[in-house]
Design an enzyme around this catalytic site. Structure first.
Site, PDB file in Angstrom:
ATOM      1  N   GLY A   1      22.044   4.692  -0.466  1.00  0.00           N
ATOM      2  CA  GLY A   1      21.496   3.619   0.349  1.00  0.00           C
ATOM      3  C   GLY A   1      20.513   4.138   1.372  1.00  0.00           C
ATOM      4  O   GLY A   1      20.485   3.680   2.517  1.00  0.00           O
ATOM      5  N   ALA A   2      19.645   5.071   0.953  1.00  0.00           N
ATOM      6  CA  ALA A   2      18.773   5.773   1.888  1.00  0.00           C
ATOM      7  C   ALA A   2      17.448   5.065   2.139  1.00  0.00           C
ATOM      8  O   ALA A   2      16.608   5.577   2.867  1.00  0.00           O
ATOM      9  CB  ALA A   2      18.500   7.191   1.375  1.00  0.00           C
TER      10      ALA A   2
ATOM     11  N   GLY B   1      17.752   1.286   7.146  1.00  0.00           N
ATOM     12  CA  GLY B   1      18.888   1.259   8.055  1.00  0.00           C
ATOM     13  C   GLY B   1      19.554   2.595   8.285  1.00  0.00           C
ATOM     14  O   GLY B   1      18.909   3.618   8.532  1.00  0.00           O
TER      15      GLY B   1
ATOM     16  N   GLY C   1      21.174   4.595   6.249  1.00  0.00           N
ATOM     17  CA  GLY C   1      20.898   5.644   5.264  1.00  0.00           C
ATOM     18  C   GLY C   1      19.572   6.318   5.498  1.00  0.00           C
ATOM     19  O   GLY C   1      19.441   7.539   5.358  1.00  0.00           O
TER      20      GLY C   1
ATOM     21  N   SER D   1      33.881   0.339   8.087  1.00  0.00           N
ATOM     22  CA  SER D   1      33.454  -0.664   9.066  1.00  0.00           C
ATOM     23  C   SER D   1      34.654  -1.072   9.899  1.00  0.00           C
ATOM     24  O   SER D   1      35.810  -0.942   9.458  1.00  0.00           O
ATOM     25  CB  SER D   1      32.882  -1.889   8.339  1.00  0.00           C
ATOM     26  OG  SER D   1      32.780  -3.001   9.195  1.00  0.00           O
TER      27      SER D   1
ATOM     28  N   TYR E   1      34.609  -8.547   1.817  1.00  0.00           N
ATOM     29  CA  TYR E   1      33.973  -7.424   2.515  1.00  0.00           C
ATOM     30  C   TYR E   1      35.027  -6.567   3.217  1.00  0.00           C
ATOM     31  O   TYR E   1      35.012  -5.336   3.113  1.00  0.00           O
ATOM     32  CB  TYR E   1      32.956  -7.948   3.525  1.00  0.00           C
ATOM     33  CG  TYR E   1      32.248  -6.849   4.285  1.00  0.00           C
ATOM     34  CD1 TYR E   1      31.381  -5.974   3.633  1.00  0.00           C
ATOM     35  CD2 TYR E   1      32.449  -6.682   5.649  1.00  0.00           C
ATOM     36  CE1 TYR E   1      30.728  -4.962   4.326  1.00  0.00           C
ATOM     37  CE2 TYR E   1      31.801  -5.678   6.354  1.00  0.00           C
ATOM     38  CZ  TYR E   1      30.944  -4.821   5.687  1.00  0.00           C
ATOM     39  OH  TYR E   1      30.305  -3.813   6.380  1.00  0.00           O
TER      40      TYR E   1
END
Length: 311
Positions: free
Chosen positions: A20-21, A24, A26, A149, A174
């Site tokens: 997820g780079a 944000g 990442g 999270s 989630y």
């Protein structure tokens, strides 16, 4: 003043993989690891966004050693393809940052038929970590950092309906996926210790950080509920959230702070762990249930067809 990215020890010669780079947390994590000298593999789902992120890293760090790799965590074929490529190109990997995720989406399925949030946030990273294990064992003091999270506190693992086929609530799904992240991180550390493996498993959460995650998931699906979700998140991002750069500090701390005990959970030090400098924090009692962790591990192996060999 607390720990910042300027406190990251020299990472020269180390290989880091960040999922997820493209944006944000990442992107910030990739940039700061590259600034510290690591060779960073930026694993992204969207090649176009990935290329833009890579250009941003190179603009901020002109001598950055960074490369792109395609990864769609919602497809086990994509996970296997990336793992095969990385094992051939990087026989040893020192850091794996399991950062990518989706949040509060309508009920959708991955390419393999899993509920999207559970499949992407947990199962995709579970499989990727297992398939990269030989390279991680070949690294020097390697670490796996799995990003959870504060929402894990509201989560529970519904083993009887992991796909949300009977009942589905986007925020509950989630929370389940983020609890699964912690159960996995802690169980991975226990199994690594038992095997005498030379790597550590850490977990982190970014507090409340302003990234595109808040708009990408809650606003999907249309209708008044999605619009209210998206609007509320936009207001909270402006009034409450810390920056994505500050949110990434917990992952960077978990990945690089010298002498950090395996199994540590890192979060912000401010009120309600919403923002602040990184420190070791506590997690819910559900996340520390070894029986649930073993059951989740077994189910995850069965669903993904991937197992861990500490050999």
């Amino acid at each position: 003043m607390g720990w910042t990215s300027s406190d990251i020890p020299d990472q020269s010669g180390r290989v880091a993989v960040v999922t997820g780079a493209n944006s944000g947390l990442g992107l910030a994590t990739s940039r700061e690891l590259a600034r510290a000298g690591a060779r960073v593999v930026m694993a992204c789902r969207d090649p176009g966004r990935g290329a833009a992120a890579l250009a941003e890293v190179r603009a901020a760090v002109p001598d950055a050693s960074a490369e792109l790799a395609r990864l769609d965590l919602a497809s086990l074929d994509s996970v296997r393809a990336l793992a095969e490529r990385l094992r051939s190109e990087h026989p040893s990997i020192d850091l794996l940052i399991n950062n990518a995720g989706v949040m509060a989406t309508p009920r959708r399925l991955t390419a393999d038929g899993f509920e999207l949030q559970f499949g992407t946030n947990h199962l995709g990273h579970f499989a990727l970590t297992a398939l990269l294990l030989p390279a991680l064992l070949g690294g020097e003091s390697s670490r796996v950092v799995t990003v959870s999270s504060v929402a894990h506190r509201s989560g529970r693992i519904n083993f009887d309906d992991l796909t949300g086929e009977r009942r589905y609530f986007r925020w509950a799904a989630y929370g389940q996926s983020k609890l699964a992240n912690l159960l996995f991180a802690y169980e991975l550390e226990r199994r690594a210790e038992a095997a005498g493996a030379a790597f550590a498993s850490m977990a982190a959460h970014p507090g409340y950080s302003a990234t595109n995650l808040q708009s990408a998931g809650p606003g999907v699906g249309g209708g008044i509920f999605a619009a209210l979700n998206k609007g509320a998140m936009a207001v909270a991002n402006r009034l409450i959230a810390q920056s994505g750069d500050d949110g990434a500090l917990t992952s960077l701390y978990a990945a690089t702070f010298p002498g950090l005990p395996g199994g540590s959970f890192i979060g912000p030090d401010g009120p309600f762990e919403a923002r602040g400098a990184p420190r070791i924090v506590d997690s819910s009692s559900a996340s520390k249930d070894p029986a649930a962790a073993r059951r989740l591990w077994s189910v995850s192996e069965e669903l993904t067809g991937v197992s861990f060999d500490f050999g």
